[in-house]
Design a protein around this motif. Structure first.
Motif, short mmCIF file in Angstrom:
data_model
loop_
_atom_site.label_atom_id
_atom_site.label_comp_id
_atom_site.label_asym_id
_atom_site.label_seq_id
_atom_site.Cartn_x
_atom_site.Cartn_y
_atom_site.Cartn_z
N LYS A 56 15.33 41.29 35.51
CA LYS A 56 16.76 41.48 35.78
C LYS A 56 17.01 41.66 37.28
O LYS A 56 17.97 41.12 37.83
N VAL A 57 16.16 42.43 37.94
CA VAL A 57 16.30 42.62 39.38
C VAL A 57 16.12 41.30 40.12
O VAL A 57 16.90 40.97 41.02
N LEU A 58 15.11 40.53 39.73
CA LEU A 58 14.87 39.23 40.37
C LEU A 58 16.04 38.27 40.13
O LEU A 58 16.45 37.54 41.03
N GLU A 59 16.59 38.29 38.92
CA GLU A 59 17.73 37.44 38.60
C GLU A 59 18.95 37.84 39.45
O GLU A 59 19.65 36.98 39.98
N ALA A 60 19.19 39.13 39.60
CA ALA A 60 20.31 39.61 40.42
C ALA A 60 20.13 39.18 41.88
O ALA A 60 21.08 38.74 42.53
N LYS A 61 18.91 39.31 42.40
CA LYS A 61 18.65 38.90 43.78
C LYS A 61 18.89 37.40 43.96
O LYS A 61 19.44 36.96 44.96
N PHE A 62 18.49 36.61 42.96
CA PHE A 62 18.68 35.17 43.03
C PHE A 62 20.17 34.82 42.99
O PHE A 62 20.63 33.93 43.72
N GLN A 63 20.95 35.52 42.16
CA GLN A 63 22.39 35.27 42.09
C GLN A 63 23.07 35.60 43.42
O GLN A 63 23.95 34.88 43.87
N ILE A 64 22.64 36.68 44.06
CA ILE A 64 23.17 37.04 45.37
C ILE A 64 22.82 35.95 46.38
O ILE A 64 23.66 35.53 47.18
N TYR A 65 21.59 35.48 46.36
CA TYR A 65 21.16 34.41 47.26
C TYR A 65 22.02 33.16 47.06
O TYR A 65 22.49 32.55 48.02
N LYS A 66 22.26 32.77 45.79
CA LYS A 66 23.07 31.60 45.52
C LYS A 66 24.50 31.79 46.01
O LYS A 66 25.10 30.88 46.56
N HIS A 67 25.05 32.98 45.83
CA HIS A 67 26.42 33.26 46.25
C HIS A 67 26.55 33.18 47.78
O HIS A 67 27.49 32.59 48.30
N ILE A 68 25.60 33.74 48.48
CA ILE A 68 25.64 33.73 49.95
C ILE A 68 25.50 32.32 50.49
O ILE A 68 26.17 31.93 51.45
N ASN A 69 24.67 31.51 49.86
CA ASN A 69 24.38 30.18 50.37
C ASN A 69 25.15 29.08 49.65
O ASN A 69 24.84 27.91 49.81
N ALA A 70 26.19 29.44 48.90
CA ALA A 70 26.94 28.44 48.13
C ALA A 70 27.65 27.44 49.04
O ALA A 70 27.73 26.27 48.72
N ALA A 71 28.17 27.89 50.14
CA ALA A 71 28.93 27.00 51.03
C ALA A 71 28.04 26.26 52.01
O ALA A 71 28.53 25.61 52.92
N GLY A 72 26.78 26.36 51.88
CA GLY A 72 25.87 25.70 52.81
C GLY A 72 25.00 26.74 53.49
O GLY A 72 25.11 27.93 53.24
N ASP A 73 24.17 26.28 54.34
CA ASP A 73 23.25 27.18 55.01
C ASP A 73 23.98 27.87 56.16
O ASP A 73 24.21 27.26 57.20
N ASN A 74 24.35 29.13 55.98
CA ASN A 74 25.09 29.86 57.00
C ASN A 74 24.19 30.42 58.09
O ASN A 74 24.67 30.97 59.06
N SER A 75 22.91 30.28 57.91
CA SER A 75 21.99 30.87 58.88
C SER A 75 21.54 29.87 59.94
O SER A 75 20.66 30.16 60.72
N SER A 76 22.15 28.68 59.93
CA SER A 76 21.70 27.68 60.90
C SER A 76 22.12 28.08 62.31
O SER A 76 23.12 28.76 62.52
N THR A 77 21.35 27.66 63.25
CA THR A 77 21.62 27.97 64.64
C THR A 77 21.77 26.69 65.43
O THR A 77 21.61 25.59 64.90
N PHE A 78 22.05 26.85 66.70
CA PHE A 78 22.18 25.69 67.58
C PHE A 78 20.92 24.84 67.56
O PHE A 78 20.98 23.62 67.61
N TYR A 79 19.78 25.47 67.46
CA TYR A 79 18.51 24.76 67.53
C TYR A 79 18.20 23.98 66.25
O TYR A 79 17.31 23.15 66.22
N ASP A 80 18.94 24.23 65.17
CA ASP A 80 18.73 23.52 63.92
C ASP A 80 19.53 22.23 63.85
O ASP A 80 19.42 21.48 62.90
#
Length: 116
Positions: free
Chosen positions: A30-54
């Motif tokens: 259940k904990v792993l599933e919750a973490k995965f759902q949070i990951y999907k929610h954060i990254n739903a609109a695309g990779d927000n962690s990209s930088t200029f160098y990417d």
């Protein structure tokens, strides 16, 4: 050795503590599933962690030999102005056509020449 370990696992499952082992495994899933759902929610609109160098590299190497000659460019511009003068080309100051933009710039396309 394999059989020994297999039997040990079977006894663990059958043991009185098996219910707590099962509870632990279910809670962990259940904990792993919750973490995965949070990951999907954060990254739903695309990779927000990209930088200029990417960013992808853009090839800006220009081959002058493949460019239009001045005469070819002038012919293209005259043809566009004649055949597509009513096309909207600028929306910054309302919908302005190619003919209006050329007139505002003081360009008479019929009088334009290649020479300076």
């Amino acid at each position: 050795e394999y059989s020994e370990h297999y039997m040990r696992l079977l006894h663990m499952v059958e043991d009185a503590y098996a219910s707590s082992l099962t509870d632990f495994a279910e809670n962990r899933l259940k904990v792993l599933e919750a973490k995965f759902q949070i990951y999907k929610h954060i990254n739903a609109a695309g990779d927000n962690s990209s930088t200029f160098y990417d960013c992808w590299k853009v090839d800006n190497h220009i081959h002058a030999a493949a460019a239009m000659t001045p005469q070819q460019m002038l012919t293209f511009m005259k043809k566009k102005a004649t055949e597509h003068g009513d096309d909207i080309v600028d929306k910054s100051k309302g919908d302005r056509t190619l003919t209006q933009v050329l007139a505002d710039c003081g360009v008479d396309i019929e009088q334009a020449t290649v020479g300076g």
